[in-house]
Write a protein that holds these residues in place. Structure first.
Motif, PDB file in Angstrom:
ATOM      1  N   LYS A  48       7.339  -1.202   9.825  1.00  0.00           N
ATOM      2  CA  LYS A  48       7.039  -2.257   8.852  1.00  0.00           C
ATOM      3  C   LYS A  48       6.940  -1.654   7.458  1.00  0.00           C
ATOM      4  CE  LYS A  48       4.299  -4.742  12.315  1.00  0.00           C
ATOM      5  NZ  LYS A  48       2.956  -5.260  12.660  1.00  0.00           N
ATOM      6  N   ASN A  49       7.392  -2.403   6.477  1.00  0.00           N
ATOM      7  CA  ASN A  49       7.438  -1.940   5.085  1.00  0.00           C
ATOM      8  C   ASN A  49       8.044  -0.537   5.028  1.00  0.00           C
ATOM      9  OD1 ASN A  49       7.107  -1.806   2.309  1.00  0.00           O
ATOM     10  ND2 ASN A  49       4.899  -1.462   2.374  1.00  0.00           N
ATOM     11  N   LEU A  50       9.209  -0.412   5.614  1.00  0.00           N
ATOM     12  CA  LEU A  50       9.810   0.909   5.787  1.00  0.00           C
ATOM     13  C   LEU A  50      10.175   1.573   4.462  1.00  0.00           C
ATOM     14  CD1 LEU A  50      11.993   0.249   8.945  1.00  0.00           C
ATOM     15  CD2 LEU A  50      10.016   1.773   8.752  1.00  0.00           C
ATOM     16  N   THR A  51      10.362   0.810   3.405  1.00  0.00           N
ATOM     17  CA  THR A  51      10.644   1.419   2.100  1.00  0.00           C
ATOM     18  C   THR A  51       9.367   1.816   1.376  1.00  0.00           C
ATOM     19  OG1 THR A  51      10.677  -0.759   1.025  1.00  0.00           O
ATOM     20  CG2 THR A  51      12.776   0.097   1.862  1.00  0.00           C
ATOM     21  N   ASN A  52       8.210   1.586   2.014  1.00  0.00           N
ATOM     22  CA  ASN A  52       6.905   1.948   1.452  1.00  0.00           C
ATOM     23  C   ASN A  52       6.691   1.296   0.086  1.00  0.00           C
ATOM     24  OD1 ASN A  52       4.551   3.280   2.275  1.00  0.00           O
ATOM     25  ND2 ASN A  52       4.916   4.972   0.862  1.00  0.00           N
ATOM     26  N   LYS A  53       7.042   0.027  -0.002  1.00  0.00           N
ATOM     27  CA  LYS A  53       6.894  -0.711  -1.255  1.00  0.00           C
ATOM     28  C   LYS A  53       5.421  -0.965  -1.554  1.00  0.00           C
ATOM     29  CE  LYS A  53       8.197  -3.052  -4.844  1.00  0.00           C
ATOM     30  NZ  LYS A  53       8.849  -2.382  -5.994  1.00  0.00           N
ATOM     31  N   TYR A  54       5.030  -0.721  -2.812  1.00  0.00           N
ATOM     32  CA  TYR A  54       3.667  -1.033  -3.248  1.00  0.00           C
ATOM     33  C   TYR A  54       3.680  -2.375  -3.974  1.00  0.00           C
ATOM     34  CZ  TYR A  54      -0.969  -0.677  -5.309  1.00  0.00           C
ATOM     35  OH  TYR A  54      -2.287  -0.917  -5.655  1.00  0.00           O
ATOM     36  N   ALA A  55       2.802  -3.264  -3.549  1.00  0.00           N
ATOM     37  CA  ALA A  55       2.624  -4.553  -4.214  1.00  0.00           C
ATOM     38  C   ALA A  55       1.203  -5.029  -3.941  1.00  0.00           C
ATOM     39  CB  ALA A  55       3.641  -5.581  -3.710  1.00  0.00           C
ATOM     40  N   LEU A  56       0.745  -5.968  -4.747  1.00  0.00           N
ATOM     41  CA  LEU A  56      -0.615  -6.471  -4.637  1.00  0.00           C
ATOM     42  C   LEU A  56      -0.622  -7.897  -4.120  1.00  0.00           C
ATOM     43  CD1 LEU A  56      -1.981  -5.057  -7.998  1.00  0.00           C
ATOM     44  CD2 LEU A  56      -2.793  -4.392  -5.728  1.00  0.00           C
ATOM     45  N   LEU A  57      -1.641  -8.196  -3.314  1.00  0.00           N
ATOM     46  CA  LEU A  57      -1.826  -9.539  -2.775  1.00  0.00           C
ATOM     47  C   LEU A  57      -2.819 -10.361  -3.592  1.00  0.00           C
ATOM     48  CD1 LEU A  57      -2.096  -8.644   1.006  1.00  0.00           C
ATOM     49  CD2 LEU A  57      -0.194  -9.826  -0.092  1.00  0.00           C
ATOM     50  N   SER A  58      -3.697  -9.694  -4.340  1.00  0.00           N
ATOM     51  CA  SER A  58      -4.740 -10.421  -5.071  1.00  0.00           C
ATOM     52  C   SER A  58      -5.231  -9.563  -6.217  1.00  0.00           C
ATOM     53  CB  SER A  58      -5.906 -10.771  -4.149  1.00  0.00           C
ATOM     54  OG  SER A  58      -6.595  -9.590  -3.759  1.00  0.00           O
ATOM     55  N   ALA A  59      -6.005 -10.158  -7.117  1.00  0.00           N
ATOM     56  CA  ALA A  59      -6.604  -9.429  -8.219  1.00  0.00           C
ATOM     57  C   ALA A  59      -7.897 -10.103  -8.620  1.00  0.00           C
ATOM     58  CB  ALA A  59      -5.645  -9.365  -9.409  1.00  0.00           C
ATOM     59  N   GLY A  60      -8.834  -9.301  -9.133  1.00  0.00           N
ATOM     60  CA  GLY A  60     -10.108  -9.840  -9.598  1.00  0.00           C
ATOM     61  C   GLY A  60     -10.734  -8.919 -10.622  1.00  0.00           C
ATOM     62  N   ASP A  61     -11.737  -9.442 -11.336  1.00  0.00           N
ATOM     63  CA  ASP A  61     -12.463  -8.643 -12.311  1.00  0.00           C
ATOM     64  C   ASP A  61     -13.490  -7.763 -11.621  1.00  0.00           C
ATOM     65  OD1 ASP A  61     -11.087  -9.732 -14.413  1.00  0.00           O
ATOM     66  OD2 ASP A  61     -12.626 -11.201 -14.942  1.00  0.00           O
ATOM     67  N   THR A  62     -13.564  -6.498 -12.015  1.00  0.00           N
ATOM     68  CA  THR A  62     -14.525  -5.563 -11.444  1.00  0.00           C
ATOM     69  C   THR A  62     -15.922  -5.868 -11.971  1.00  0.00           C
ATOM     70  OG1 THR A  62     -12.831  -3.863 -11.297  1.00  0.00           O
ATOM     71  CG2 THR A  62     -15.115  -3.131 -11.218  1.00  0.00           C
ATOM     72  N   PRO A  63     -16.922  -5.985 -11.098  1.00  0.00           N
ATOM     73  CA  PRO A  63     -18.287  -6.256 -11.564  1.00  0.00           C
ATOM     74  C   PRO A  63     -18.761  -5.204 -12.568  1.00  0.00           C
ATOM     75  CG  PRO A  63     -18.148  -6.531  -9.191  1.00  0.00           C
ATOM     76  CD  PRO A  63     -16.842  -5.947  -9.629  1.00  0.00           C
ATOM     77  N   GLY A  64     -19.488  -5.692 -13.575  1.00  0.00           N
ATOM     78  CA  GLY A  64     -20.070  -4.791 -14.551  1.00  0.00           C
ATOM     79  C   GLY A  64     -19.107  -4.287 -15.600  1.00  0.00           C
ATOM     80  N   THR A  65     -17.890  -4.873 -15.673  1.00  0.00           N
ATOM     81  CA  THR A  65     -16.920  -4.481 -16.686  1.00  0.00           C
ATOM     82  C   THR A  65     -16.530  -5.706 -17.497  1.00  0.00           C
ATOM     83  OG1 THR A  65     -14.958  -4.851 -15.302  1.00  0.00           O
ATOM     84  CG2 THR A  65     -16.028  -2.697 -15.135  1.00  0.00           C
ATOM     85  N   GLY A  66     -15.900  -5.463 -18.642  1.00  0.00           N
ATOM     86  CA  GLY A  66     -15.572  -6.550 -19.547  1.00  0.00           C
ATOM     87  C   GLY A  66     -16.810  -7.042 -20.275  1.00  0.00           C
TER      88      GLY A  66
END
Length: 805
Positions: A756-774
């Protein structure tokens, strides 16, 4: 009698989508059905694995809250709130499972997973505003069956063993036992946190104490350990009565609550940061470097354990002996009873399910010992459904059903961060707790539904129905303790209560035309409804309190129902002597009051919102082709076009958003800064998505068989978050899976290599703000939070051996 075809034909898939078993070709619903063969050939062992091969389905595991977000066509519910149920309903053997942590139930001895797209309110209980995942497990058959399988995945060092035995004890009664266990010594995300110190300050004496904290004992995620069991008993005492009883048990454990990492840190040009008070500008914050973290998308993150001396004071935080982890345990019993009373078929389903989850997580996003939480929650669900279907000889027939559900949710959580200490506490388990939370919700649902089925001619059918639902939810929330240092941020001791009641009638109508046995055309109008509720896992923050009245925070906890209405239509055809199957669907749906959970990272506050409006428009083409010229070859593919946008959403601003960046709406006292998201694309909604699969099987002599399978899935660029953050765009990508198998023609044994994912592709499924930053949101001094996300699983290669009798 017709002659048998001289070549292979496509086997028609049977799905229960409208109250009875029907071929997919005859069902006027957009469906992607994944059968047992594909599940086995690609070693799909979880719903997350299924999402990895289904283009318009996305499942993201969450650390807190409901534990998962399930998305179809860019419509989903956040995972961060335990009180928000999924917009994609999960139906297991005819039973609705409300909680996102149903993904921990495992996928074993399954005959089929059907992805039903678009609202499915009439036949699927409740809350199916975006679609349904319908899972069907195997029943005992008329013949003895036995299967044993062992697999070893090389990259993650995962050993999987499963077995099934099905015995017909008499000609009218049989039992089936299925078992599966997993032990993983590694994972796909490396935890590179090292030894650190955690410095606490005593609120009673102001004395500081250094607490040494070692590196984690487990440095890979998920390091899964699991055990599943299901016992099924099926009897047919007479030709008119069948009963099926299923009892299940699940025990699932992983090394931490979430597989996330920092991937974008724009404020300090790639260096992670923390937000602290700015002494030169009172009332504002400033970023300082966090040197104990990296911000590179490379399947590596840093999650620390809890200092052992601190963990030892709190049983909730010490659940895994000061280490991080998640433990999910459940058991359930389902009874299904089918009775044939000419001219009426009567069926009933009863289910009891109980789940318990304990987790301990690190939520600061970096390698410093800073922010942790421990949680215990339980959920009990009892439901029953009775359905009657008439079978009169004349053109008009009907379906009538009644559904009842009773739920109980209990939630408690302890949070430690920012060096909280208080030696003056009367309860020693709270000495290092910054604040704790307790919440409960008792829910009850009563629903009735009916549909009239009018066969206008032998080829033309009109159906129309409605589901009426009445639901109540009685909830409370309290933060019993807040460390004195944080009484200006979190409110202590006040009980927020909400007794909610919801009523709705969701109609739908479908016109279906079958001019031939191989062609179906349909058009439908549908509505859907998901009840409102109470966000048990929110935070009672003093920042949103008006005039010192703690009850004014209640709107941050309660949320309104979610509605959808719209149209869809399609064509399903079997062509060229049933060697080619084609399905084409188009849809247009408008959503009102989508339920959204927002985390305000600088102030550690969860806020539940209802998006004013959203819409989805699109089309999808699916095909299966068995070429006459090549025996044993099957080609499959899909192509989906989807536009999912907000039409009106006065939403919280993302952390650090400035007025010049759109964070400029007028707000009332106690509100966070707001923006208008009308016209913005929703999260997890690629404009284009598709797949292409090849499966080939052929004898090679001496009674042996070889098989080759491959699947490519791709998505165009899309947003990962729903609040217009410029750093959450995922570029378009494709993943490639392939398998080769070798065995005898009788299929008594088989050896397979599955990648599975034999090309070792990097991708993201989700994103969020890190607590205590911004910080400084809504001002021109704003600076953006560091972004963390959940990557897809990196390349895996599994060796698998199967024996069957």
């Amino acid at each position: 009698m017709s002659a048998a075809p001289a070549h292979a034909q496509i086997e028609q898939v049977v799905v229960q989508a409208r109250g009875e078993q029907q071929e997919v070709r005859d069902i006027p619903v957009a469906i992607t059905a994944i059968g047992e063969e594909k599940i086995e050939r690609f070693a799909l062992k979880s719903l997350e694995d299924v999402a990895a091969v289904a283009p318009q389905l996305t499942i993201v595991r969450g650390g807190s809250g409901s534990g998962a977000s399930i998305s179809i066509r860019g419509i989903q519910s956040n995972s961060t709130s335990i009180g928000i149920e999924q917009s994609v309903a999960v139906i297991l053997d005819g039973v609705y499972y409300p909680q996102g942590r149903v993904i921990d139930e495992g996928l074993f001895d399954v005959s089929q997973v059907a992805v039903l797209k678009g609202p499915q309110a009439l036949y699927f209980g409740k809350n199916a505003t975006a679609g349904v995942l319908a899972i069907t497990t195997n029943d005992p058959g008329n013949e003895f069956e036995a299967m044993a399988r062992v697999g070893y995945e090389i990259e993650q060092q995962r050993l999987v063993a499963e077995s099934t035995i099905s015995v017909p004890l008499t000609d009218k009664f049989g039992i089936r036992l299925a078992l599966r266990g997993t032990k993983m010594w590694g994972g796909y995300i490396e935890n590179n946190a090292g030894p650190t110190n955690y410095v606490t300050t005593d609120a009673a004496t102001f004395q500081q104490t250094v607490h040494p904290n070692g590196a984690p004992t487990e440095n890979k995620f998920p390091a899964e350990e699991s055990f599943y069991a299901r016992l099924t008993m099926k009897g047919t005492p007479s030709d008119r009565f069948t009963y099926t009883i299923k009892g299940s048990f699940a025990d699932y454990r992983i090394s931490t609550t979430q597989g996330t990492e920092l991937f974008a840190c724009p404020t300090l040009n790639g260096q992670p940061h923390a937000s602290v008070a700015d002494p030169d500008n009172p009332g504002f914050n400033k970023p300082i470097p966090n040197t104990e973290a990296e911000c590179v998308p490379d399947w590596r993150g840093a999650q620390n354990p809890i200092p052992p001396d601190i963990a030892a004071t709190d049983p909730l935080l010490n659940w895994f002996g000061s280490q991080l982890g998640e433990e999910y345990r459940s058991y359930g019993v389902t009874g299904k009873f089918d009775m044939d009373f000419d001219p009426i078929d009567l069926s009933a389903i009863l289910n009891f399910h109980r789940q318990r989850t304990n987790w301990v997580g690190d939520f600061d996003g970096g390698g410093a010992t800073s922010t942790f939480a421990g949680e215990h929650n339980t959920f009990k669900n009892f439901s029953t459904e009775v359905r009657a279907v008439t079978k009169f000889d004349f053109p008009l027939n009907a379906v009538l059903g009644v559904y009842y559900q009773d739920t109980q949710r209990y939630f408690t959580q302890d949070v430690i961060f920012a060096g909280a200490d208080n030696s003056a506490v009367t309860d020693p388990t709270r000495q290092y707790v910054a604040y704790d939370k307790i919440s409960e919700t008792a829910g009850e649902t009563i629903s009735v539904y009916g549909e009239l089925i009018w066969d206008i001619t032998d080829q033309l059918q009109l159906t129309g129905g409605v589901r009426y639902l009445h639901e109540t939810k009685d909830s409370y929330f309290i933060q019993p303790y807040v460390n004195p240092f944080f009484t200006g941020i979190f409110y202590q001791g006040y009980t927020l209560e909400a007794d909610q009641s919801f009523n709705d009638a969701s109609p739908e109508a479908t016109l279906r035309w079958e001019p031939t046995d191989d062609l179906t055309l349909y058009a439908a109008y549908k509505e859907g409804f998901k009840s409102g509720g109470f966000s048990n896992s929110a935070i009672h923050s003093t920042i949103t309190i008006v005039n010192n009245d703690p009850s004014t925070s209640l709107p941050d906890f309660v949320f309104a129902p979610e509605h959808v209405k719209g149209f869809e239509g399609g064509i399903k055809a079997s062509l060229f002597d049933r060697t080619l199957s084609v399905e084409l669907e188009a849809y247009h749906y408008k959503f009102k009051d989508l339920q959204i959970d927002f985390f305000n990272s600088p102030t550690f506050a969860f806020i539940t919102e209802n998006a004013g409006g959203a819409k989805t428009d699109g089309a999808e083409l699916q095909f299966t082709w068995v070429p006459e010229q090549v025996t044993g070859l099957t080609l499959t593919g899909s192509l989906a076009y989807n536009i999912a946008k907000y039409t009106d959403f006065v939403a919280p601003c993302y952390a650090g958003q400035k007025p010049s960046q759109g964070c400029n709406l007028p707000i009332s006292a106690g509100e966070v800064p707001k923006q208008q998201l009308a016209g913005q694309t929703r999260a997890l909604a690629p404009r284009w998505a598709g797949s292409f699969g090849i499966d080939y099987e052929a004898p090679i002599g001496n009674g042996l068989l070889i098989g080759l399978s491959s699947n490519v899935k791709w998505k165009s660029k899309h947003r990962l978050g729903g609040f217009n953050n410029p750093y959450d765009e995922q570029k378009g990508y494709a993943t490639f899976d392939a398998a080769i198998r070798f065995g005898n023609e009788n299929r008594n044994w088989e050896f397979a290599v599955i990648g599975k994912n034999l090309t070792n592709k990097y991708a993201l499924l989700s994103a969020g703000d890190t607590p205590g930053t911004g910080g400084n949101t809504g001002t021109e001094r704003g600076f953006v939070a560091d972004r963390y996300g959940t990557p897809i699983v990196r390349r895996t290669v599994e060796l698998q051996f199967t024996w069957r009798y």
